[in-house]
Every structure is written in C-alpha cells, then in structure tokens.
Design a protein around this motif. Structure first.
Motif, short mmCIF file in Angstrom:
data_model
loop_
_atom_site.label_atom_id
_atom_site.label_comp_id
_atom_site.label_asym_id
_atom_site.label_seq_id
_atom_site.Cartn_x
_atom_site.Cartn_y
_atom_site.Cartn_z
N SER A 49 0.83 -1.20 0.00
CA SER A 49 0.00 0.00 0.00
C SER A 49 0.87 1.25 0.00
O SER A 49 0.59 2.22 -0.72
N LEU A 121 -5.90 -3.04 5.55
CA LEU A 121 -6.29 -2.15 4.45
C LEU A 121 -7.04 -0.93 4.97
O LEU A 121 -6.78 0.21 4.54
N TRP A 125 -5.75 2.80 4.32
CA TRP A 125 -6.42 3.65 3.33
C TRP A 125 -7.45 4.60 3.91
O TRP A 125 -7.87 5.55 3.25
#
Length: 206
Positions: A49, A121, A125
């Motif tokens: 990421s 995640l 994010w």
C-alpha cells in the motif's frame, strides 16, 4: 551513480522519518507479530500500500488530492470512527478477567486471514495522514529532486518494506513475553489509549 544514490538515500531517510511513528497501522502490525497470526500478509498489505501511495504521489496524485480537500475530510471522519471502535475493543479486552484474556489470545490466533487483511487495508487507506504525508509531502519532496524523483521514490519504498518487515519480525520475537496474561492487558491498554486518542484527534480535526 551519485545522481541515483543521493536521491535514493534522501528517499530512504525521508520515508523512514514519516513511517516510523506510533500509529494505528504500526500498532496493528506489531500486534499481529506478537500473536504470530497472519504476519506475512499483513506486512505485505501495509508495505505494498505504501509503495502504491508513494508512487502515486510522485506521479502527481498529490496535486489532485490537494485540489479536493473533501476527500481528506471524509477520510478523517471514516478513519477516526474506525480507529475509535478498534480502541474501544482493545479497552474492553483490557478490562476482561484473567481467564477471558487467555481465551481471547486463543481466539485471536484462529481469526480469519481476510479479517486481518481487511483491517490492515482499512487502517492504511482510511488514515488521512497517509494522503497528507505519503502522497502530498512525499510527492512534493520527490519532485523537488527533478530527474532523481524516481530514485527518491525507490528509496522511500525500501524504507517502508524494511520497516514493516522489522516491525512484524520484532513482534514475533516479543511473543514469549506475552505468555503472561498481564502482558496482554498492558498491550491492549496501550492500544486503547493510542487508537482512541488518535481517532478523537482525527474526527476533531475534520
């Protein structure tokens, strides 16, 4: 050669400075390492990421994000609320009985890999600092190096890969300490304070 090495070293040091800080993402990676549960996929999600975000920032996504501040505001609300919920869950675990803490440690080891990946995640994010630091700041600094911006990006990406690998691996080495329930209580207390505090700051700043 120096035209590559100097920007790459600058990227490595800058990336390390921005990534190595106590935050929800780092706390979660450390937790997974301590529990020895799904460490590799969680480290991979966080590192990949960062690579995507750094690359996007250097490619110019930072300008797009700065032109639409509502994106960052929405991330602050969503990310702050999510982090507060995780903090409250940690506080609840901290206040449980000795037997419940032992049972909880066993339950966590059987948690789904996809749950761990989804949490990693979300913590990455939905964190507005990702867009402010990794995309905007890193992108701006990288582009100040002119033709060496991609060397800078490579250095920053290496910093992320090294850090998350060390964090996950370091957690594994600390696992024997957490054979005692009191250690889990202390860890959950720290997690609760950090997560609830940071979540409140994020929501308040929105």
């Amino acid at each position: 050669m120096n035209a590559f090495l100097l920007p790459a070293l600058a990227g490595l040091l800058t990336g390390a400075g921005l990534i190595i800080a106590i935050g929800p993402q780092n706390i979660f990676v450390l937790q997974q390492g301590v529990r020895r549960v799904h460490v590799a996929p969680v480290v991979a999600v966080c590192a990949i990421s960062d690579v995507v975000l750094i690359t996007a920032g250097v490619a110019g996504l930072g300008a797009l994000v700065s032109a639409h501040p509502s994106v960052v505001t929405a991330a602050k609300y969503l990310g702050g609320a999510y982090v507060i919920v995780l903090g409250l869950m940690a506080a609840r675990r901290c206040l449980r009985s000795r037997e419940a803490i032992v049972d909880n440690a066993g339950e966590v080891t059987t948690a789904s890999r996809w749950v761990a990946i989804g949490t990693a995640l979300a913590l990455t994010w939905l964190n507005p600092h990702v867009y402010l630091d990794t995309v905007l700041t890193m992108g701006a600094i990288a582009n100040s190096h002119g033709n060496g911006k991609w060397a800078f990006a490579i250095g920053a990406c290496c910093a992320s890969l090294i850090w998350f690998s060390l964090l996950g691996g370091g957690g594994r080495r600390m696992a024997p300490i957490f054979a005692k329930p009191v250690a889990w209580r202390i860890l959950d207390a720290v997690v609760a304070v950090v997560m609830i505090g940071m979540g409140a700051v994020l929501v308040g700043s929105a």
